[in-house]
Enzyme design. Structure first.
Site, mmCIF file in Angstrom:
data_model
loop_
_atom_site.group_PDB
_atom_site.id
_atom_site.type_symbol
_atom_site.label_atom_id
_atom_site.label_comp_id
_atom_site.label_asym_id
_atom_site.label_seq_id
_atom_site.Cartn_x
_atom_site.Cartn_y
_atom_site.Cartn_z
ATOM 1 N N ILE A 175 -7.355 -7.515 -3.833
ATOM 2 C CA ILE A 175 -7.555 -8.906 -3.421
ATOM 3 C C ILE A 175 -6.305 -9.438 -2.715
ATOM 4 O O ILE A 175 -5.235 -9.553 -3.318
ATOM 5 C CB ILE A 175 -7.897 -9.792 -4.638
ATOM 6 N N GLY A 233 10.734 10.694 19.251
ATOM 7 C CA GLY A 233 11.475 10.582 18.008
ATOM 8 C C GLY A 233 11.831 9.148 17.670
ATOM 9 O O GLY A 233 11.855 8.762 16.499
ATOM 10 N N ASP A 286 -20.241 -10.365 7.814
ATOM 11 C CA ASP A 286 -20.489 -10.205 9.250
ATOM 12 C C ASP A 286 -19.427 -10.946 10.048
ATOM 13 O O ASP A 286 -18.873 -10.420 11.021
ATOM 14 C CB ASP A 286 -21.880 -10.730 9.622
ATOM 15 N N SER A 311 -17.555 -0.537 -1.413
ATOM 16 C CA SER A 311 -18.643 -0.725 -0.452
ATOM 17 C C SER A 311 -19.967 -1.007 -1.164
ATOM 18 O O SER A 311 -20.832 -1.700 -0.628
ATOM 19 C CB SER A 311 -18.774 0.524 0.433
ATOM 20 N N GLU A 333 -13.066 -4.703 4.663
ATOM 21 C CA GLU A 333 -14.267 -5.348 5.223
ATOM 22 C C GLU A 333 -15.376 -4.336 5.497
ATOM 23 O O GLU A 333 -16.159 -4.479 6.427
ATOM 24 C CB GLU A 333 -13.936 -6.127 6.516
ATOM 25 N N ARG A 343 12.733 4.409 29.639
ATOM 26 C CA ARG A 343 13.239 5.707 29.187
ATOM 27 C C ARG A 343 13.204 6.720 30.340
ATOM 28 O O ARG A 343 12.179 6.883 31.002
ATOM 29 C CB ARG A 343 12.376 6.206 28.027
#
Length: 383
Positions: free
Chosen positions: A159, A341, A241, A134, A364, A269
């Protein structure tokens, strides 16, 4: 589960339809095997490029699609809903094109940009380092002037597309002037001295290979500097940005997939004599997942519309990245809970969605950094 969209033009609707078709025919049949084997789908980017989907947000005179950013981001979301690794790769590739498209000379653009936007050349974005994540101002990779050009020495970390890219949009230190000591270079993959570390052993996004990029006295011609000397920090921050919005859109697509899978399972289900979707506690969980996903979509679209209108959007991009990636983490976690599960097994894709969601809160700019960006904007506005 179809997503209700308001698109600005019929052309945009056609692009979304094309994206869904490619995703269904080209991506969906391959995603499970490629993620299991950690195989990077290099040919997919050529397919997307030839369909015009990699160049959408760039001007037509540059060889782009001339589409609003909000359209491009919805394309990214549609891809992410099927294959997150590819969507992240599309966002990264677009990020690698941005410096050349926005700050390059006409001669540089004519020489390189067409193949980049067309998908024939895949890019990697070399900004982060082990000790400069950062805090990019503390980067140590350095370029020194030599023989009318530059020589780059140092190592970049985390990278995407490392060892698989055709070029590396690289930010390196050219002097020690505070705030103006970083420059941007377009480094070809066949440059002497360019090497790579082994692939990082990640918990998710196996189809998006990540590794170190090692510059061992790599020679770079002077005409491969993008922008002015010392302009690299401004270029990188400007690009981020836009890049944050790409990740926000991808995270939204991932959340949508988890929501779709959980809803389908809940409608089939049965427990206690009825499908589990009819139990209010679970229905409320699905409602919260839908609200989080829709909020993420609204956040990135609002930021994109500001960008398209030529208005400042940095704060909104940080908000969108924060909201969308936190939503992806919550929705994918809840999707596993809905499946119980079964959701914890690899028989269903929600466990993969969960593993893929986590890193969106990190790259980012971590979500803690996004909060810092938002706060600085907010306090500056109020002042």
């Amino acid at each position: 589960m179809p997503v209700e969209r308001l698109l600005p033009t019929s052309d945009a609707e056609d692009l979304l339809a094309l994206t869904r078709e490619i995703a269904r025919k080209e991506l969906l049949p391959r995603v499970d095997a490629a993620e299991s084997s950690a195989t990077p789908p290099r040919d997919v980017f050529r397919t997307l490029g030839r369909a015009g989907l990699l160049s959408l947000p760039y001007a037509e005179e540059l060889g782009g699609g001339g589409q609003p950013y909000e359209v491009y981001l919805q394309v990214v979301e549609e891809i992410a809903a099927v294959w997150m690794s590819v969507a992240v790769g599309v966002s990264v590739h677009s990020l690698t094109c941005y410096p050349l498209a926005q700050f390059g000379t006409a001669a540089q653009q004519q020489r390189w940009l067409g193949d980049m936007l067309g998908g024939d050349q895949l890019g990697a974005y070399c900004l982060s380092e082990r000790e400069a994540g950062s805090d990019i101002a503390s980067m140590r990779t350095r370029a020194t002037e030599a023989d009318g050009g530059w020589t780059i020495r140092g190592t970049k970390a985390w990278i995407s597309h490392a060892a698989h890219a055709d070029y590396y949009t690289s930010f390196v230190r050219t002097d020690d002037t505070a705030g103006k000591g970083i420059s941007c270079f377009l480094v070809p993959a066949d440059a002497p001295g360019l090497g790579f570390g082994g692939p990082e052993r990640k918990m998710g996004l196996a189809g998006d290979p990540v590794a170190e990029v090692i510059f061992d006295d790599v020679p770079v011609d002077a005409d491969r500097m993008i922008g002015e000397r010392g302009q690299g920090m401004a270029i990188a921050l400007s690009a981020l940005d836009a890049g944050r919005l790409g990740i926000a859109a991808a995270a939204t697509g991932l959340a949508q997939s988890a929501l779709t899978a959980a809803t389908a399972y809940a409608k089939e289900r049965q427990q206690f004599g009825r499908v589990i979707a009819e139990h209010q506690g679970l229905a409320f969980m699905l409602a919260d997942m839908e609200a989080a996903t829709a909020s993420a979509r609204a956040a990135y679209l609002f930021a994109a519309r500001l960008k398209d209108a030529g208005r400042p959007f940095g704060k909104q991009a940080a908000i969108a990245k924060l909201v969308a990636t936190d939503a992806a983490m919550k929705v994918t976690t809840d999707a596993i809970q809905v499946l119980g599960g079964a959701g914890y097994t690899t028989d269903f894709p929600v466990e993969r969605y969960f593993r893929e969601a986590k890193v969106t809160q990190i790259f980012e700019g971590t979500n803690q950094i996004q909060r810092l960006v938002i706060a600085r904007h907010l306090l500056s506005e109020n002042a």
